[in-house]
Design a protein around this motif. Sequence first.
Motif, PDB file in Angstrom:
ATOM      1  N   LYS A  49       0.833  -1.204   0.000  1.00 10.32           N
ATOM      2  CA  LYS A  49       0.000   0.000   0.000  1.00 10.32           C
ATOM      3  C   LYS A  49       0.867   1.252   0.000  1.00 10.32           C
ATOM      4  O   LYS A  49       0.582   2.225  -0.694  1.00 10.32           O
ATOM      5  CB  LYS A  49      -0.940  -0.011   1.214  1.00 10.32           C
ATOM      6  CG  LYS A  49      -1.919   1.118   1.235  1.00 10.32           C
ATOM      7  CD  LYS A  49      -2.958   0.953   0.136  1.00 10.32           C
ATOM      8  CE  LYS A  49      -4.069   1.961   0.253  1.00 10.32           C
ATOM      9  NZ  LYS A  49      -5.078   1.783  -0.793  1.00 10.32           N
ATOM     10  N   ALA A  50       1.970   1.237   0.777  1.00  5.46           N
ATOM     11  CA  ALA A  50       2.898   2.375   0.798  1.00  5.46           C
ATOM     12  C   ALA A  50       3.472   2.611  -0.596  1.00  5.46           C
ATOM     13  O   ALA A  50       3.588   3.750  -1.047  1.00  5.46           O
ATOM     14  CB  ALA A  50       4.016   2.123   1.802  1.00  5.46           C
ATOM     15  N   GLY A  51       3.819   1.543  -1.302  1.00  2.00           N
ATOM     16  CA  GLY A  51       4.333   1.656  -2.666  1.00  2.00           C
ATOM     17  C   GLY A  51       3.305   2.228  -3.615  1.00  2.00           C
ATOM     18  O   GLY A  51       3.630   3.030  -4.501  1.00  2.00           O
ATOM     19  N   GLU A  52       2.039   1.840  -3.444  1.00  2.00           N
ATOM     20  CA  GLU A  52       0.973   2.379  -4.284  1.00  2.00           C
ATOM     21  C   GLU A  52       0.779   3.876  -4.032  1.00  2.00           C
ATOM     22  O   GLU A  52       0.555   4.641  -4.955  1.00  2.00           O
ATOM     23  CB  GLU A  52      -0.340   1.645  -4.003  1.00  2.00           C
ATOM     24  CG  GLU A  52      -0.356   0.202  -4.461  1.00  2.00           C
ATOM     25  CD  GLU A  52      -1.585  -0.557  -3.979  1.00  2.00           C
ATOM     26  OE1 GLU A  52      -2.505   0.064  -3.393  1.00  2.00           O
ATOM     27  OE2 GLU A  52      -1.625  -1.783  -4.178  1.00  2.00           O
ATOM     28  N   ILE A  53       0.859   4.279  -2.779  1.00  2.00           N
ATOM     29  CA  ILE A  53       0.647   5.683  -2.425  1.00  2.00           C
ATOM     30  C   ILE A  53       1.792   6.553  -2.922  1.00  2.00           C
ATOM     31  O   ILE A  53       1.578   7.614  -3.508  1.00  2.00           O
ATOM     32  CB  ILE A  53       0.484   5.837  -0.890  1.00  2.00           C
ATOM     33  CG1 ILE A  53      -0.828   5.194  -0.441  1.00  2.00           C
ATOM     34  CG2 ILE A  53       0.538   7.307  -0.482  1.00  2.00           C
ATOM     35  CD1 ILE A  53      -0.967   5.069   1.063  1.00  2.00           C
ATOM     36  N   CYS A  54       3.038   6.119  -2.697  1.00  2.00           N
ATOM     37  CA  CYS A  54       4.209   6.965  -2.982  1.00  2.00           C
ATOM     38  C   CYS A  54       4.824   6.722  -4.360  1.00  2.00           C
ATOM     39  O   CYS A  54       5.554   7.579  -4.858  1.00  2.00           O
ATOM     40  CB  CYS A  54       5.273   6.745  -1.902  1.00  2.00           C
ATOM     41  SG  CYS A  54       4.717   7.248  -0.258  1.00  2.00           S
ATOM     42  N   GLY A  55       4.546   5.603  -4.961  1.00  2.00           N
ATOM     43  CA  GLY A  55       5.059   5.317  -6.295  1.00  2.00           C
ATOM     44  C   GLY A  55       6.574   5.288  -6.352  1.00  2.00           C
ATOM     45  O   GLY A  55       7.251   4.850  -5.424  1.00  2.00           O
ATOM     46  N   ALA A  56       7.124   5.815  -7.437  1.00  2.00           N
ATOM     47  CA  ALA A  56       8.568   5.760  -7.697  1.00  2.00           C
ATOM     48  C   ALA A  56       9.378   6.621  -6.729  1.00  2.00           C
ATOM     49  O   ALA A  56      10.585   6.428  -6.584  1.00  2.00           O
ATOM     50  CB  ALA A  56       8.851   6.192  -9.130  1.00  2.00           C
ATOM     51  N   ARG A  57       8.728   7.575  -6.061  1.00  2.00           N
ATOM     52  CA  ARG A  57       9.446   8.422  -5.100  1.00  2.00           C
ATOM     53  C   ARG A  57       9.982   7.612  -3.931  1.00  2.00           C
ATOM     54  O   ARG A  57      10.968   7.972  -3.309  1.00  2.00           O
ATOM     55  CB  ARG A  57       8.527   9.511  -4.538  1.00  2.00           C
ATOM     56  CG  ARG A  57       8.080  10.520  -5.566  1.00  2.00           C
ATOM     57  CD  ARG A  57       7.178  11.548  -4.943  1.00  2.00           C
ATOM     58  NE  ARG A  57       5.921  10.904  -4.540  1.00  2.00           N
ATOM     59  CZ  ARG A  57       4.996  11.465  -3.780  1.00  2.00           C
ATOM     60  NH1 ARG A  57       5.184  12.675  -3.296  1.00  2.00           N
ATOM     61  NH2 ARG A  57       3.885  10.835  -3.487  1.00  2.00           N
ATOM     62  N   GLY A  58       9.307   6.523  -3.596  1.00  2.00           N
ATOM     63  CA  GLY A  58       9.684   5.729  -2.437  1.00  2.00           C
ATOM     64  C   GLY A  58       9.112   6.322  -1.163  1.00  2.00           C
ATOM     65  O   GLY A  58       8.429   7.343  -1.186  1.00  2.00           O
ATOM     66  N   TYR A  59       9.397   5.690  -0.045  1.00  2.00           N
ATOM     67  CA  TYR A  59       8.821   6.135   1.218  1.00  2.00           C
ATOM     68  C   TYR A  59       9.746   5.811   2.376  1.00  2.00           C
ATOM     69  O   TYR A  59      10.611   4.954   2.290  1.00  2.00           O
ATOM     70  CB  TYR A  59       7.448   5.498   1.451  1.00  2.00           C
ATOM     71  CG  TYR A  59       7.465   3.982   1.438  1.00  2.00           C
ATOM     72  CD1 TYR A  59       7.655   3.260   2.623  1.00  2.00           C
ATOM     73  CD2 TYR A  59       7.295   3.271   0.261  1.00  2.00           C
ATOM     74  CE1 TYR A  59       7.680   1.880   2.606  1.00  2.00           C
ATOM     75  CE2 TYR A  59       7.313   1.894   0.244  1.00  2.00           C
ATOM     76  CZ  TYR A  59       7.498   1.189   1.427  1.00  2.00           C
ATOM     77  OH  TYR A  59       7.526  -0.182   1.412  1.00  2.00           O
TER      78      TYR A  59
END
Length: 95
Positions: A49-59
């Motif tokens: 879910k974190a990957g879906e929210i932040c995309g290529a920017r990362g988190y």
Amino acid sequence: MKLILLVLAINAVVAGCASSSQTYTADGRVGHSLNCSGTARNWGMCEQKAGEICGARGYDILSTMGDKGLIATAGGGNFFASTTISRTMLIACKG
């Protein structure tokens, strides 16, 4: 028996993916509180879910909290007990 079927139906509905809500972090960034609680979910679902929210920017993972417990109900001659698992993760997108 009806209670068991109700619990199984509720688990099937919420078993899918992690849920999220927007918040603010201690350093003022926009953050996301992710919930991947339940026996049918896992930490990987929070990370997905974190990957879906932040995309290529990362988190950045700012915090994680998990707990296990037992829940039991009785009434009308029926008794039902189950484990409960709570998992939350606070993330902030990079850049």
